[in-house]
Design a protein around this motif. Structure first.
Motif, PDB file in Angstrom:
ATOM      1  N   SER A  22       0.833  -1.206   0.000  1.00  9.02           N
ATOM      2  CA  SER A  22       0.000   0.000   0.000  1.00  9.02           C
ATOM      3  C   SER A  22       0.866   1.254   0.000  1.00  9.02           C
ATOM      4  N   ALA A  23       1.978   1.200   0.747  1.00 10.42           N
ATOM      5  CA  ALA A  23       2.886   2.356   0.793  1.00 10.42           C
ATOM      6  C   ALA A  23       3.456   2.638  -0.595  1.00 10.42           C
ATOM      7  N   PHE A  24       3.857   1.570  -1.307  1.00 10.02           N
ATOM      8  CA  PHE A  24       4.373   1.751  -2.671  1.00 10.02           C
ATOM      9  C   PHE A  24       3.265   2.253  -3.598  1.00 10.02           C
ATOM     10  N   ALA A  25       2.074   1.669  -3.459  1.00  8.18           N
ATOM     11  CA  ALA A  25       0.978   2.008  -4.368  1.00  8.18           C
ATOM     12  C   ALA A  25       0.510   3.449  -4.182  1.00  8.18           C
ATOM     13  N   LEU A  26       0.458   3.896  -2.936  1.00  7.62           N
ATOM     14  CA  LEU A  26      -0.042   5.243  -2.669  1.00  7.62           C
ATOM     15  C   LEU A  26       1.008   6.313  -2.929  1.00  7.62           C
ATOM     16  N   GLY A  27       2.276   5.960  -2.694  1.00  9.52           N
ATOM     17  CA  GLY A  27       3.334   6.951  -2.790  1.00  9.52           C
ATOM     18  C   GLY A  27       3.327   7.866  -1.573  1.00  9.52           C
ATOM     19  N   GLY A  28       4.445   8.564  -1.378  1.00 10.99           N
ATOM     20  CA  GLY A  28       4.521   9.497  -0.260  1.00 10.99           C
ATOM     21  C   GLY A  28       4.735   8.844   1.090  1.00 10.99           C
ATOM     22  N   HIS A  29       5.047   7.545   1.080  1.00 11.06           N
ATOM     23  CA  HIS A  29       5.258   6.844   2.341  1.00 11.06           C
ATOM     24  C   HIS A  29       6.667   6.259   2.427  1.00 11.06           C
ATOM     25  N   GLY A  30       7.631   6.992   1.889  1.00  8.58           N
ATOM     26  CA  GLY A  30       9.019   6.525   1.919  1.00  8.58           C
ATOM     27  C   GLY A  30       9.541   6.298   3.330  1.00  8.58           C
ATOM     28  N   ASP A  31       9.108   7.133   4.269  1.00 11.02           N
ATOM     29  CA  ASP A  31       9.538   6.955   5.660  1.00 11.02           C
ATOM     30  C   ASP A  31       9.127   5.577   6.174  1.00 11.02           C
ATOM     31  N   TYR A  32       7.881   5.225   5.890  1.00 13.02           N
ATOM     32  CA  TYR A  32       7.382   3.927   6.356  1.00 13.02           C
ATOM     33  C   TYR A  32       8.163   2.785   5.697  1.00 13.02           C
ATOM     34  N   LEU A  33       8.440   2.923   4.410  1.00  7.38           N
ATOM     35  CA  LEU A  33       9.172   1.865   3.708  1.00  7.38           C
ATOM     36  C   LEU A  33      10.574   1.699   4.293  1.00  7.38           C
ATOM     37  N   LEU A  34      11.215   2.800   4.634  1.00 11.76           N
ATOM     38  CA  LEU A  34      12.551   2.708   5.225  1.00 11.76           C
ATOM     39  C   LEU A  34      12.487   2.156   6.652  1.00 11.76           C
ATOM     40  N   GLN A  35      11.478   2.573   7.409  1.00  8.84           N
ATOM     41  CA  GLN A  35      11.348   2.102   8.797  1.00  8.84           C
ATOM     42  C   GLN A  35      11.091   0.605   8.873  1.00  8.84           C
ATOM     43  N   THR A  36      10.456   0.061   7.828  1.00  8.23           N
ATOM     44  CA  THR A  36      10.114  -1.358   7.853  1.00  8.23           C
ATOM     45  C   THR A  36      11.077  -2.196   7.014  1.00  8.23           C
ATOM     46  N   TRP A  37      12.145  -1.576   6.553  1.00  7.23           N
ATOM     47  CA  TRP A  37      13.172  -2.267   5.764  1.00  7.23           C
ATOM     48  C   TRP A  37      14.342  -2.535   6.711  1.00  7.23           C
ATOM     49  N   HIS A  38      14.810  -3.772   6.765  1.00  7.86           N
ATOM     50  CA  HIS A  38      15.902  -4.062   7.688  1.00  7.86           C
ATOM     51  C   HIS A  38      17.129  -3.219   7.323  1.00  7.86           C
ATOM     52  N   PRO A  39      17.761  -2.589   8.322  1.00  6.68           N
ATOM     53  CA  PRO A  39      18.889  -1.693   8.045  1.00  6.68           C
ATOM     54  C   PRO A  39      20.004  -2.376   7.230  1.00  6.68           C
ATOM     55  N   ARG A  40      20.109  -3.691   7.379  1.00  9.82           N
ATOM     56  CA  ARG A  40      21.170  -4.431   6.669  1.00  9.82           C
ATOM     57  C   ARG A  40      20.956  -4.430   5.152  1.00  9.82           C
ATOM     58  N   THR A  41      19.693  -4.408   4.723  1.00  4.37           N
ATOM     59  CA  THR A  41      19.416  -4.525   3.282  1.00  4.37           C
ATOM     60  C   THR A  41      18.699  -3.301   2.710  1.00  4.37           C
ATOM     61  N   ALA A  42      18.419  -2.323   3.550  1.00  6.20           N
ATOM     62  CA  ALA A  42      17.698  -1.145   3.066  1.00  6.20           C
ATOM     63  C   ALA A  42      18.526  -0.402   2.022  1.00  6.20           C
ATOM     64  N   PRO A  43      17.868   0.108   0.979  1.00  5.53           N
ATOM     65  CA  PRO A  43      18.585   0.831  -0.067  1.00  5.53           C
ATOM     66  C   PRO A  43      19.021   2.201   0.442  1.00  5.53           C
ATOM     67  N   ALA A  44      20.115   2.668  -0.120  1.00  3.00           N
ATOM     68  CA  ALA A  44      20.638   3.974   0.291  1.00  3.00           C
ATOM     69  C   ALA A  44      19.954   5.075  -0.519  1.00  3.00           C
ATOM     70  N   VAL A  45      18.663   5.210  -0.302  1.00  2.52           N
ATOM     71  CA  VAL A  45      17.913   6.269  -0.978  1.00  2.52           C
ATOM     72  C   VAL A  45      17.135   7.054   0.072  1.00  2.52           C
ATOM     73  N   SER A  46      16.750   8.244  -0.281  1.00  6.84           N
ATOM     74  CA  SER A  46      15.985   9.067   0.655  1.00  6.84           C
ATOM     75  C   SER A  46      14.542   8.597   0.700  1.00  6.84           C
ATOM     76  N   ALA A  47      13.882   8.933   1.810  1.00 12.59           N
ATOM     77  CA  ALA A  47      12.464   8.596   1.945  1.00 12.59           C
ATOM     78  C   ALA A  47      11.662   9.241   0.825  1.00 12.59           C
ATOM     79  N   GLN A  48      12.099  10.421   0.418  1.00 11.52           N
ATOM     80  CA  GLN A  48      11.385  11.134  -0.643  1.00 11.52           C
ATOM     81  C   GLN A  48      11.454  10.355  -1.967  1.00 11.52           C
ATOM     82  N   ASP A  49      12.676   9.860  -2.283  1.00  8.72           N
ATOM     83  CA  ASP A  49      12.829   9.097  -3.517  1.00  8.72           C
ATOM     84  C   ASP A  49      12.047   7.790  -3.460  1.00  8.72           C
ATOM     85  N   LEU A  50      12.122   7.131  -2.296  1.00 11.80           N
ATOM     86  CA  LEU A  50      11.449   5.845  -2.140  1.00 11.80           C
ATOM     87  C   LEU A  50       9.932   6.006  -2.188  1.00 11.80           C
TER      88      LEU A  50
END
Ligand SMILES: [Zn+2]
Length: 126
Positions: free
Chosen positions: A40-68
């Protein structure tokens, strides 16, 4: 007011499905809930913070919440094929439908693995 149907194709209203997770009012208790809310976060957009918060730090991409959070793909539906949860490990197999750059329907099929740390589930890898 979120009276619209949830993007995750659960058949529920957004307000009582993925919204509490995306708005940080609740944490998903199952890998399926996390998977759905991330879709839902991907589909709606504007939820990069949530995507980063729920992505394990070990594998999270080095992109900004805004880009994500940029909704550059038109996601059209989610189907959970299979899911397993054992202890602090989880897996969800899903098919996410989208329209490609030419507007043709396509499907992203993935088996995602998840890990629970400190009582919270994180997306680990595909
Ligand atoms: Zn949902």
């Amino acid at each position: 007011m979120h009276v619209k149907p949830c993007p995750c194709s659960s058949g529920k209203i957004f307000a009582v499905c993925c919204a509490p997770y995306l708005e940080g009012r609740s944490n998903p208790r199952t890998v399926k809930q996390l998977m759905r809310s991330r879709y839902s976060a991907f589909a709606l957009g504007g939820h990069g913070d949530y995507l980063l918060q729920t992505w394990h730090p070990r594998t999270a991409p080095a992109v900004s919440a805004q880009d994500l959070g940029r909704a550059d793909t038109l996601w059209t539906g989610l189907q959970i094929v299979d899911s397993q949860q054992r202890g602090n490990q989880g897996m969800v197999e899903f098919r996410a439908s989208f329209l490609d750059a030419d507007g043709k329907p396509d499907v992203h099929h993935e088996k995602s693995s998840f890990v629970r740390e400190g009582g919270r589930w994180f997306y680990l890898s595909a």
